[in-house]
Scaffold this motif. Structure first.
Motif, PDB file in Angstrom:
ATOM      1  N   LEU A  46       0.857  -1.194   0.000  1.00  0.00           N
ATOM      2  CA  LEU A  46       0.000   0.000   0.000  1.00  0.00           C
ATOM      3  C   LEU A  46       0.892   1.242   0.000  1.00  0.00           C
ATOM      4  O   LEU A  46       2.007   1.213   0.560  1.00  0.00           O
ATOM      5  CB  LEU A  46      -0.908   0.013   1.233  1.00  0.00           C
ATOM      6  CG  LEU A  46      -1.948  -1.106   1.309  1.00  0.00           C
ATOM      7  CD1 LEU A  46      -2.715  -1.006   2.621  1.00  0.00           C
ATOM      8  CD2 LEU A  46      -2.917  -1.048   0.145  1.00  0.00           C
ATOM      9  N   PHE A  47       0.399   2.322  -0.588  1.00  0.00           N
ATOM     10  CA  PHE A  47       1.171   3.565  -0.625  1.00  0.00           C
ATOM     11  C   PHE A  47       0.908   4.337   0.669  1.00  0.00           C
ATOM     12  O   PHE A  47      -0.099   5.042   0.813  1.00  0.00           O
ATOM     13  CB  PHE A  47       0.752   4.406  -1.840  1.00  0.00           C
ATOM     14  CG  PHE A  47       1.641   5.599  -2.077  1.00  0.00           C
ATOM     15  CD1 PHE A  47       2.969   5.422  -2.427  1.00  0.00           C
ATOM     16  CD2 PHE A  47       1.150   6.880  -1.966  1.00  0.00           C
ATOM     17  CE1 PHE A  47       3.797   6.507  -2.656  1.00  0.00           C
ATOM     18  CE2 PHE A  47       1.959   7.978  -2.196  1.00  0.00           C
ATOM     19  CZ  PHE A  47       3.286   7.782  -2.540  1.00  0.00           C
ATOM     20  N   ARG A  48       1.826   4.215   1.596  1.00  0.00           N
ATOM     21  CA  ARG A  48       1.676   4.842   2.905  1.00  0.00           C
ATOM     22  C   ARG A  48       3.053   5.185   3.444  1.00  0.00           C
ATOM     23  O   ARG A  48       4.081   4.908   2.829  1.00  0.00           O
ATOM     24  CB  ARG A  48       0.933   3.911   3.859  1.00  0.00           C
ATOM     25  CG  ARG A  48       1.630   2.575   4.086  1.00  0.00           C
ATOM     26  CD  ARG A  48       0.736   1.599   4.784  1.00  0.00           C
ATOM     27  NE  ARG A  48       1.408   0.300   4.964  1.00  0.00           N
ATOM     28  CZ  ARG A  48       0.802  -0.788   5.422  1.00  0.00           C
ATOM     29  NH1 ARG A  48      -0.489  -0.749   5.733  1.00  0.00           N
ATOM     30  NH2 ARG A  48       1.475  -1.923   5.540  1.00  0.00           N
ATOM     31  N   GLY A  49       3.093   5.786   4.635  1.00  0.00           N
ATOM     32  CA  GLY A  49       4.357   6.203   5.224  1.00  0.00           C
ATOM     33  C   GLY A  49       4.628   7.681   4.998  1.00  0.00           C
ATOM     34  O   GLY A  49       3.746   8.445   4.586  1.00  0.00           O
ATOM     35  N   GLU A  50       5.865   8.071   5.266  1.00  0.00           N
ATOM     36  CA  GLU A  50       6.288   9.467   5.120  1.00  0.00           C
ATOM     37  C   GLU A  50       7.231   9.613   3.932  1.00  0.00           C
ATOM     38  O   GLU A  50       7.968   8.701   3.599  1.00  0.00           O
ATOM     39  CB  GLU A  50       6.989   9.939   6.398  1.00  0.00           C
ATOM     40  CG  GLU A  50       6.080   9.915   7.624  1.00  0.00           C
ATOM     41  CD  GLU A  50       6.796  10.433   8.857  1.00  0.00           C
ATOM     42  OE1 GLU A  50       8.008  10.758   8.738  1.00  0.00           O
ATOM     43  OE2 GLU A  50       6.180  10.509   9.913  1.00  0.00           O
ATOM     44  N   GLY A  51       7.186  10.817   3.329  1.00  0.00           N
ATOM     45  CA  GLY A  51       8.048  11.059   2.179  1.00  0.00           C
ATOM     46  C   GLY A  51       9.516  11.027   2.533  1.00  0.00           C
ATOM     47  O   GLY A  51       9.923  11.413   3.627  1.00  0.00           O
ATOM     48  N   LEU A  52      10.303  10.540   1.605  1.00  0.00           N
ATOM     49  CA  LEU A  52      11.748  10.414   1.825  1.00  0.00           C
ATOM     50  C   LEU A  52      12.424  11.771   1.695  1.00  0.00           C
ATOM     51  O   LEU A  52      12.225  12.450   0.688  1.00  0.00           O
ATOM     52  CB  LEU A  52      12.329   9.425   0.818  1.00  0.00           C
ATOM     53  CG  LEU A  52      13.843   9.176   0.911  1.00  0.00           C
ATOM     54  CD1 LEU A  52      14.230   8.624   2.279  1.00  0.00           C
ATOM     55  CD2 LEU A  52      14.283   8.262  -0.216  1.00  0.00           C
TER      56      LEU A  52
END
Length: 264
Positions: free
Chosen positions: A258-264
């Protein structure tokens, strides 16, 4: 039209009534005796005022002078109006009836043009109404097509989600969900950034237009906290699966996510 009046002096009796008749009519019939006084003084005009012989004569002469001048102005105004009308009707040598007929013809021509324009306007209104009805039909059909496409995509993603679950991936399929590909795992953001730069340089065709994110994952049996490097987003599971398969064909690690988390 100017009238000239004669003032006859020396007539007896010189009554106000006779003076008034003399000024208005230019007659000497009111005199009861032959002329014995001086000769007439000549033609009367506004620049040669009447010489009254009494206060009553002065008032009467002033009143008559004003009336004469007023009538002269009225006659001048009428004459000017006639000249203006004559000029508009073609001049003194013109044919008023022909001019009026020409004006009436012009009016009829303008009326015909107005009727033609109104007919064109009505036709344009009908055309616009037809176009608006067609646009409404197209909009309704488009909305229906979008709903059908959304329903089809949702069905495909659900099927792909079941398939991914069988492969060991946990994907929540549903409307508004975005998907990604899991490329590697790191223990620090710096290492993840360095790994993203390397992978992007190796596989630009697949990763060039994707955005990297860090999804935290705790694996106590593998050493604690990790940062999963994922790239996306993909609106549907099938294009994410195709990207993964392309990377695998080149020997890279890739899993669906899934597209989740924080941007790099």
């Amino acid at each position: 039209m100017m009238r000239h009046f004669y003032l006859i002096r020396g007539l007896m009796p010189a009554s106000p009534f006779c003076l008034a008749v003399s000024l208005l009519c230019g007659l000497s019939a009111c005199a009861s005796a032959p002329q014995t006084g001086p000769a007439p003084i000549g033609l009367y005009h506004p620049s040669a005022p009447i010489e009254p012989e009494s206060a009553v004569d002065t008032e009467l002469a002033s009143s008559l002078t004003y009336r004469v001048e007023q009538q002269a102005r009225q006659l001048k105004a009428i004459d000017d109006a006639l000249v203006d009308i004559t000029g508009k009707l073609g001049g003194a040598g013109g044919d008023p009836a022909a001019d009026i007929a020409a004006i009436q013809q012009d009016v009829r021509g303008l009326s015909d043009k107005v009727d033609g324009l109104m007919a064109q306007l009505n036709e344009t209104d009908r055309t616009v109404a037809t176009i608006m009805r067609r646009l409404d039909m197209i909009e309704a059909a488009t909305v229906g097509a979008v709903k059908e496409a959304a329903a089809a995509r949702d069905l495909v993603n659900r099927v792909e989600g079941v398939k991914a679950a069988q492969e060991g991936y946990e994907l929540e399929a549903g409307p508004g969900q975005s998907y990604a590909i899991h490329l590697a795992s790191y223990q620090s953001p710096d290492a993840a950034k360095e790994g993203w730069d390397v992978l992007k340089g190796q596989y630009p065709a697949v990763l060039e237009h994707l955005s990297p994110r860090l999804d935290p994952l705790r694996l106590d049996q593998a050493g604690g906290q990790f940062l999963r490097l994922i790239a996306g987003p993909f609106a549907d599971i099938p294009p994410a699966r195709e990207a993964c398969e392309s990377l695998r064909q080149h020997g890279a690690f890739c899993q669906l996510s899934l597209f989740r988390g924080e941007g790099l």
